[in-house]
Design a protein around this motif. Structure first.
Motif, PDB file in Angstrom:
ATOM      1  N   LEU A  39     -66.351  -1.143 -24.432  1.00 54.62           N
ATOM      2  CA  LEU A  39     -65.859   0.638 -24.619  1.00 54.62           C
ATOM      3  C   LEU A  39     -64.692   0.529 -24.489  1.00 54.62           C
ATOM      4  O   LEU A  39     -63.861   0.517 -23.821  1.00 54.62           O
ATOM      5  CB  LEU A  39     -66.933   1.493 -23.552  1.00 54.62           C
ATOM      6  N   MET A  40     -63.992   0.639 -26.198  1.00 48.82           N
ATOM      7  CA  MET A  40     -62.777   1.133 -25.789  1.00 48.82           C
ATOM      8  C   MET A  40     -62.996   2.980 -26.702  1.00 48.82           C
ATOM      9  O   MET A  40     -63.318   2.391 -27.879  1.00 48.82           O
ATOM     10  CB  MET A  40     -62.032   0.538 -27.547  1.00 48.82           C
ATOM     11  N   ASN A  41     -62.384   3.965 -26.597  1.00 46.96           N
ATOM     12  CA  ASN A  41     -62.187   4.991 -26.579  1.00 46.96           C
ATOM     13  C   ASN A  41     -63.075   5.352 -26.742  1.00 46.96           C
ATOM     14  O   ASN A  41     -64.374   5.946 -28.357  1.00 46.96           O
ATOM     15  CB  ASN A  41     -61.045   5.312 -27.591  1.00 46.96           C
ATOM     16  N   VAL A  74     -64.499  -0.863 -19.642  1.00 45.77           N
ATOM     17  CA  VAL A  74     -64.062   1.046 -20.296  1.00 45.77           C
ATOM     18  C   VAL A  74     -62.876   1.034 -20.072  1.00 45.77           C
ATOM     19  O   VAL A  74     -61.705   1.160 -19.132  1.00 45.77           O
ATOM     20  CB  VAL A  74     -64.638   1.794 -18.862  1.00 45.77           C
ATOM     21  N   VAL A  75     -61.878   0.936 -21.552  1.00 47.11           N
ATOM     22  CA  VAL A  75     -60.766   1.835 -21.551  1.00 47.11           C
ATOM     23  C   VAL A  75     -60.622   2.467 -22.463  1.00 47.11           C
ATOM     24  O   VAL A  75     -61.774   3.180 -23.513  1.00 47.11           O
ATOM     25  CB  VAL A  75     -60.045   0.378 -22.298  1.00 47.11           C
ATOM     26  N   ASN A  76     -59.869   4.026 -22.050  1.00 52.97           N
ATOM     27  CA  ASN A  76     -59.325   4.565 -23.108  1.00 52.97           C
ATOM     28  C   ASN A  76     -60.581   5.684 -22.921  1.00 52.97           C
ATOM     29  O   ASN A  76     -60.802   6.223 -23.959  1.00 52.97           O
ATOM     30  CB  ASN A  76     -58.745   4.682 -24.099  1.00 52.97           C
ATOM     31  N   SER A  77     -61.295   5.813 -22.760  1.00 48.18           N
ATOM     32  CA  SER A  77     -62.493   6.157 -22.664  1.00 48.18           C
ATOM     33  C   SER A  77     -62.549   7.599 -21.398  1.00 48.18           C
ATOM     34  O   SER A  77     -62.125   7.389 -20.698  1.00 48.18           O
ATOM     35  CB  SER A  77     -63.387   5.873 -22.474  1.00 48.18           C
ATOM     36  N   ILE A  78     -63.770   8.057 -21.961  1.00 48.98           N
ATOM     37  CA  ILE A  78     -63.482   9.557 -21.059  1.00 48.98           C
ATOM     38  C   ILE A  78     -64.987   9.704 -20.335  1.00 48.98           C
ATOM     39  O   ILE A  78     -66.343   9.572 -21.441  1.00 48.98           O
ATOM     40  CB  ILE A  78     -63.473  11.091 -21.574  1.00 48.98           C
ATOM     41  N   VAL A  79     -65.477  10.038 -18.766  1.00 53.26           N
ATOM     42  CA  VAL A  79     -67.041   9.976 -18.316  1.00 53.26           C
ATOM     43  C   VAL A  79     -67.283  10.830 -18.347  1.00 53.26           C
ATOM     44  O   VAL A  79     -66.619  11.020 -16.729  1.00 53.26           O
ATOM     45  CB  VAL A  79     -67.705   8.258 -17.636  1.00 53.26           C
ATOM     46  N   TRP A  80     -68.336  11.728 -18.230  1.00 51.89           N
ATOM     47  CA  TRP A  80     -67.891  13.223 -17.915  1.00 51.89           C
ATOM     48  C   TRP A  80     -69.463  13.846 -17.681  1.00 51.89           C
ATOM     49  O   TRP A  80     -70.296  13.860 -19.354  1.00 51.89           O
ATOM     50  CB  TRP A  80     -66.522  14.190 -18.354  1.00 51.89           C
ATOM     51  N   GLY A 120     -53.519   7.528 -22.485  1.00 50.95           N
ATOM     52  CA  GLY A 120     -54.281   6.069 -22.951  1.00 50.95           C
ATOM     53  C   GLY A 120     -53.231   4.965 -22.615  1.00 50.95           C
ATOM     54  O   GLY A 120     -52.149   4.491 -22.172  1.00 50.95           O
ATOM     55  N   ASP A 121     -53.952   3.225 -22.921  1.00 50.39           N
ATOM     56  CA  ASP A 121     -53.221   2.482 -22.467  1.00 50.39           C
ATOM     57  C   ASP A 121     -51.791   2.551 -23.200  1.00 50.39           C
ATOM     58  O   ASP A 121     -52.107   2.719 -24.727  1.00 50.39           O
ATOM     59  CB  ASP A 121     -53.588   1.301 -22.970  1.00 50.39           C
ATOM     60  N   SER A 180     -51.646   6.233 -27.016  1.00 49.01           N
ATOM     61  CA  SER A 180     -52.649   5.745 -27.296  1.00 49.01           C
ATOM     62  C   SER A 180     -53.919   7.420 -26.082  1.00 49.01           C
ATOM     63  O   SER A 180     -52.787   7.520 -25.662  1.00 49.01           O
ATOM     64  CB  SER A 180     -54.348   4.687 -26.768  1.00 49.01           C
ATOM     65  N   ASP A 181     -54.957   7.971 -26.835  1.00 50.21           N
ATOM     66  CA  ASP A 181     -55.045   8.925 -26.364  1.00 50.21           C
ATOM     67  C   ASP A 181     -56.453   8.153 -25.101  1.00 50.21           C
ATOM     68  O   ASP A 181     -57.125   7.346 -26.068  1.00 50.21           O
ATOM     69  CB  ASP A 181     -55.516  10.107 -27.101  1.00 50.21           C
TER      70      ASP A 181
END
Length: 268
Positions: free
Chosen positions: A87-89, A114-120, A194-195, A206-207
């Motif tokens: 999962l990227m962004n 999971v990179v550069n991601s939002i889990v909310w 982000g990274d 990156s965001d």
């Protein structure tokens, strides 16, 4: 073993009588999904949004997984039997499972990255490992925003977490959450968080999340900033007396994240 590359899709309003309401990857199926949305799907058993089963390793990039529901496990994603998505962004938001794993449900040696991601905002848990598995899995997080942080991941002593650099636990500050606008609002701490080795199209760091915030479109990268005054302590005896004053000649604010000041080749 079908592994298509899919771009610019909206997968929505689908239902499954069993599992995989939106997308079902089975038996070494490893598709690529980019610039897409998996939203408002449902499953009568597992995986309202996406299910990966039996060595199926989907790659997601700039994808929203939102408002999906499952009557049992894995509202957003359900991974089983050595299925390890990347999962990227990705933004995983407001998914629901009636029993466990509103965001991501893991079992059977599944190891997502999971990179550069939002889990909310997923109910009842953002991430859940199944209890009692003979082959525990692992989830790797870096440069991502997870509600509740690392401690919110329910491992049941049957999974491990690789907690990398750059993770945060802050409100993503979406533009209009109530109306499912998951773009980042100005001031979001996910912008340029982000990274740092990855560059957004606007040339900045990156965001986090599925949608890049375009700093250039707001004129935030082109301000005219000058140093008005520098006050330093030559002998270094009192650093509290040291400061510098900046002045922005433009009307718009200037985004200064990632800036550094250099003195003789060394960052200060």
């Amino acid at each position: 073993q079908s592994s298509p590359s899919l771009y610019d899709l909206t997968v929505s309003q689908n239902t499954a009588s069993s599992t995989g309401g939106g997308i079902y990857c089975y038996d070494q199926s490893s598709p690529i999904l980019k610039n897409s949305r998996v939203v408002n799907n449902s499953a009568a058993v597992h995986a309202g949004g996406i299910r990966c089963w039996n060595d199926s390793n989907i790659k997601l990039e700039n994808v929203v997984i939102a408002n999906n529901t499952a009557s049992q496990f894995g509202g957003g994603m359900h991974c089983r039997n050595n299925s390890s998505p990347t999962l990227m962004n990705v933004t995983i938001i407001n998914n629901n499972a009636d029993i466990f794993g509103g965001g991501i449900y893991l079992r059977g040696d599944s190891n997502p990255i999971v990179v550069n991601s939002i889990v909310w905002g997923n109910i009842p848990q953002n991430i859940y490992f199944r209890d009692g598995e003979s082959s525990p899995g692992n989830i790797t997080f870096s440069y991502s925003d997870l509600q509740g942080g690392q401690d919110s991941i329910v491992t049941n002593d049957n999974g491990t977490v690789t907690w990398g650099d750059g993770n945060i636990d802050v409100d993503p500050n979406f533009t209009d959450l109530e109306n499912d606008d998951f773009t980042l609002a100005w001031g979001s701490e996910c912008i340029n968080a982000g990274d740092p080795s990855i560059t957004d199209p606007d040339g900045s760091w990156s965001d986090m999340g599925a949608y890049n915030f375009d700093l250039n479109a707001m004129g935030l990268m082109t301000g005219n900033v000058i140093i008005n005054e520098i006050m330093f302590d030559p002998d270094g005896s009192d650093s509290k007396r040291e400061y510098f004053e900046l002045y922005n000649h433009e009307e718009l604010p200037v985004w200064m994240m990632g800036w550094s000041f250099v003195d003789g080749g060394s960052n200060v």
